[in-house]
Design a protein around this motif. Structure first.
Motif, mmCIF file in Angstrom:
data_model
loop_
_atom_site.group_PDB
_atom_site.id
_atom_site.type_symbol
_atom_site.label_atom_id
_atom_site.label_comp_id
_atom_site.label_asym_id
_atom_site.label_seq_id
_atom_site.Cartn_x
_atom_site.Cartn_y
_atom_site.Cartn_z
ATOM 1 N N UNK A 264 74.541 -7.009 -27.819
ATOM 2 C CA UNK A 264 73.790 -6.902 -26.573
ATOM 3 C C UNK A 264 72.477 -6.163 -26.844
ATOM 4 N N UNK A 265 71.386 -6.693 -26.302
ATOM 5 C CA UNK A 265 70.085 -6.044 -26.465
ATOM 6 C C UNK A 265 69.707 -5.323 -25.186
ATOM 7 N N UNK A 266 69.351 -4.051 -25.306
ATOM 8 C CA UNK A 266 68.800 -3.273 -24.203
ATOM 9 C C UNK A 266 67.304 -3.114 -24.456
ATOM 10 N N UNK A 289 67.961 7.428 -22.859
ATOM 11 C CA UNK A 289 68.874 7.929 -21.824
ATOM 12 C C UNK A 289 69.955 6.897 -21.518
ATOM 13 N N UNK A 290 69.565 5.620 -21.503
ATOM 14 C CA UNK A 290 70.544 4.561 -21.242
ATOM 15 C C UNK A 290 71.574 4.481 -22.362
ATOM 16 N N UNK A 291 71.102 4.579 -23.599
ATOM 17 C CA UNK A 291 72.004 4.556 -24.748
ATOM 18 C C UNK A 291 72.961 5.747 -24.701
ATOM 19 N N UNK A 292 72.422 6.912 -24.326
ATOM 20 C CA UNK A 292 73.263 8.111 -24.247
ATOM 21 C C UNK A 292 74.357 7.938 -23.191
ATOM 22 N N UNK A 356 79.029 0.416 -30.255
ATOM 23 C CA UNK A 356 78.284 1.004 -31.364
ATOM 24 C C UNK A 356 76.809 0.620 -31.249
ATOM 25 N N UNK A 357 75.941 1.608 -31.123
ATOM 26 C CA UNK A 357 74.501 1.359 -31.112
ATOM 27 C C UNK A 357 74.063 1.242 -32.572
ATOM 28 N N UNK A 358 73.627 0.062 -32.970
ATOM 29 C CA UNK A 358 73.385 -0.213 -34.390
ATOM 30 C C UNK A 358 71.910 -0.364 -34.762
ATOM 31 N N UNK A 359 71.041 -0.635 -33.775
ATOM 32 C CA UNK A 359 69.612 -0.788 -34.074
ATOM 33 C C UNK A 359 68.794 -0.217 -32.924
ATOM 34 N N UNK A 360 67.677 0.430 -33.286
ATOM 35 C CA UNK A 360 66.777 1.003 -32.273
ATOM 36 C C UNK A 360 65.349 0.801 -32.774
ATOM 37 N N UNK A 361 64.545 0.071 -32.008
ATOM 38 C CA UNK A 361 63.192 -0.260 -32.436
ATOM 39 C C UNK A 361 62.190 0.067 -31.339
ATOM 40 N N UNK A 372 57.091 -1.338 -25.515
ATOM 41 C CA UNK A 372 58.425 -1.941 -25.607
ATOM 42 C C UNK A 372 59.339 -1.096 -26.491
ATOM 43 N N UNK A 373 60.527 -0.836 -26.003
ATOM 44 C CA UNK A 373 61.577 -0.176 -26.790
ATOM 45 C C UNK A 373 62.845 -1.022 -26.681
ATOM 46 N N UNK A 374 63.503 -1.253 -27.809
ATOM 47 C CA UNK A 374 64.683 -2.113 -27.836
ATOM 48 C C UNK A 374 65.812 -1.448 -28.621
#
Length: 520
Positions: A264-266, A289-292, A356-361, A372-374
């Motif tokens: 899933x992409x946020x 904050x959303x990921x947290x 599991x948050x696996x990528x942050x760009x 843009x933050x993904x």
């Protein structure tokens, strides 16, 4: 007034007595259930008649030959790097190698071989009794990348021997099964064996990148020909020895299902700005904050609602008290055991859908507020969950309209295959394991990862994920990690396992429950 006090006291005594009796009955019932689990231990194969199978005795010359072939297979770097990049040169080399390594398989009149999607293989082994429903043995040729600089004790494609182990990428995932299955068939054919029940062997070339080219094209081919399968056996679970704390002795777990999966992409999009005049909230801050919130609010605990309950009930008699008492009575103690299991990452996977948050760009320059933050979130979906329920949970937990939630790809958990006394595939696999390792405990389990076998669910309702690879403490981390290895003895055991399994599958039907005679 005195009468009302007497009545109240009598009523209280009745409540206390009723509560005491209820607790006593529950405890008695739980104790009887705990003790009764020991009754059938050691009788798991009592109803099977002694086998007349051909025995496989491997002499020193054959041992050297089969190990040499296995090492040669491991030295071919059939790496799947990404969905767009594979080592096709190595895959072509592997096709040539297989023809040379197993001449009898490729020349036998009983075996029809064809290449699928250029690099995958489908073998059809003809049976003498076409009324017997065939089965499928699956494995995959490709491996994940490996670099010696990551800390390998030996170069990852050297197949170097150390202390009785062969070190190489693919030793356990999954060239041991590729070579073990074909070597077993080669030996059977050389001994003049002709199976009664026909079967297939499927070797995919892109399992590590989801099998969309190899396995799925094999499935299409078999569907076009109207093939239906009694069961499918693929990689997945193994023999765990000392891996499960508190368990007395090794256990063979046969995977009866796989967790679902989703990526899933946020994303947060807003106007860019200069870092000297930052807004109160940035795209990175909103997304962080959303990921947290996702990490602070895990998916609900679902222990006891999937096949993991059967796993622990099958293993209960191998634990000491009080764990034996608890696991024998999960109808009462599931919530308690679920709370215990969620405390560690490796057992938490049995309890819930994992996040599991696996990528942050985000960002391109230190003085620019990014527009843009993904983030990419990988989820492994519990059997009692659906993909849609997981997506709804994420949306509710994020709870911010500025954060866009998009499904990249995903699928529901796989159906749960049968594992009772009338389950042909499960019981044949179980018998084959216990014939080789009589002291093992065999139990159904669930794969937290995914295999090529999920693509075959329309061809059979019974898909199993198991190979008798032995894992001791620390070995599980070698899977897709550094220093992947298998002992020479264990590789030989795999060959014997498939050699016996193929013969055991020739029975027409399972013995009746609790009977003691059988055509085997």
């Amino acid at each position: 007034m005195a009468d009302s006090k007497i009545q109240a006291w009598k009523f209280l005594k009745i409540i206390v007595f009723t509560f005491f009796i209820t607790v006593l009955l529950l405890f008695t019932s739980a104790t009887i259930r705990t003790l009764s689990l020991d009754v059938n231990v050691g009788l798991q194969l009592a109803r099977w008649e002694k086998s007349n199978n051909i025995s496989l005795v491997i002499d020193q010359h054959q041992r050297e030959e089969l190990l040499a072939k296995f090492k040669e297979a491991l030295r071919i770097p059939t790496v799947s790097f990404s969905e767009r990049e594979s080592n096709t040169t190595a895959l072509r080399q592997f096709v040539t190698f297989l023809r040379k390594a197993f001449p009898t398989v490729f020349s036998s009149s009983l075996v029809h071989h064809e290449l699928v999607a250029d690099y995958s293989h489908l073998f059809q082994v003809q049976g003498s009794q076409p009324d017997l429903v065939p089965y499928l043995l699956l494995a995959h040729i490709d491996v994940v990348p490996a670099r010696e600089s990551d800390g390998w004790e030996a170069p990852p494609f050297s197949a170097q021997e150390m202390d009785g182990f062969i070190y190489a990428r693919g030793t356990i995932d999954d060239k041991c099964a590729v070579m073990g299955i074909l070597q077993a068939l080669e030996y059977l054919l050389l001994r003049g064996y002709a199976p009664r029940r026909g079967f297939y062997i499927g070797l995919g070339h892109d399992e590590e990148i989801s099998g969309f080219n190899g396995a799925m094209n094999i499935v299409r081919l078999m569907k076009d020909r109207g093939v239906k399968l009694s069961f499918v056996l693929d990689e997945g679970l193994a023999v765990l020895d000392g891996v499960i704390s508190g368990l007395d002795g090794p256990v063979a777990l046969i995977g009866v299902s796989e967790k679902g999966s989703a990526n899933v992409k946020l994303s947060v999009s807003m106007a860019p700005g200069h870092s000297s005049m930052p807004p109160r909230e940035s795209s990175i801050g909103i997304l962080a904050a959303a990921v947290k919130r996702l990490e602070d609010n895990p998916m609900p605990r679902l222990f006891g609602y999937g096949p993991e309950r059967d796993t622990f009930e099958h293993l209960a008699h191998k634990f000491g008290l009080p764990l034996k008492f608890i696991m024998s009575n999960l109808w009462l103690f599931s919530p308690l055991l679920g709370r215990v299991l969620e405390m560690k990452p490796d057992t938490n996977a049995f309890v819930r859908t994992t996040t599991a948050v696996t990528m942050f760009n985000a960002g391109t320059k230190s003085n620019i507020i990014p527009s843009l933050a993904e983030a990419t979130v990988n989820l492994r979906i519990h059997s009692a969950h659906s993909l849609q329920e997981v997506l709804d949970f994420i949306q509710d937990t994020v709870g911010d309209q500025r954060v866009k939630v998009e499904l990249i790809d995903g699928f529901d958990p796989l159906p749960i295959s049968s594992s009772d006394e009338q389950s042909f595939g499960f019981q044949i696999i179980k018998k084959t394991v216990l014939d080789m390792f009589p002291k093992l405990t065999v139990a159904p389990g669930i794969c937290v990862g995914n295999t090529d076998s999920r693509h075959f669910k329309d061809l059979s309702s019974d898909i199993y994920r198991f190979a008798p690879v032995w894992f001791k403490p620390g070995d599980v981390q070698r899977f897709h990690g550094i220093n992947e290895r298998i002992s020479k003895k264990n590789y030989e055991e795999l060959i014997v396992f498939y050699f016996n399994l193929i013969q055991n599958c020739d029975i027409k039907k399972l013995p009746d429950p609790h009977s003691s005679v059988h055509e085997l």
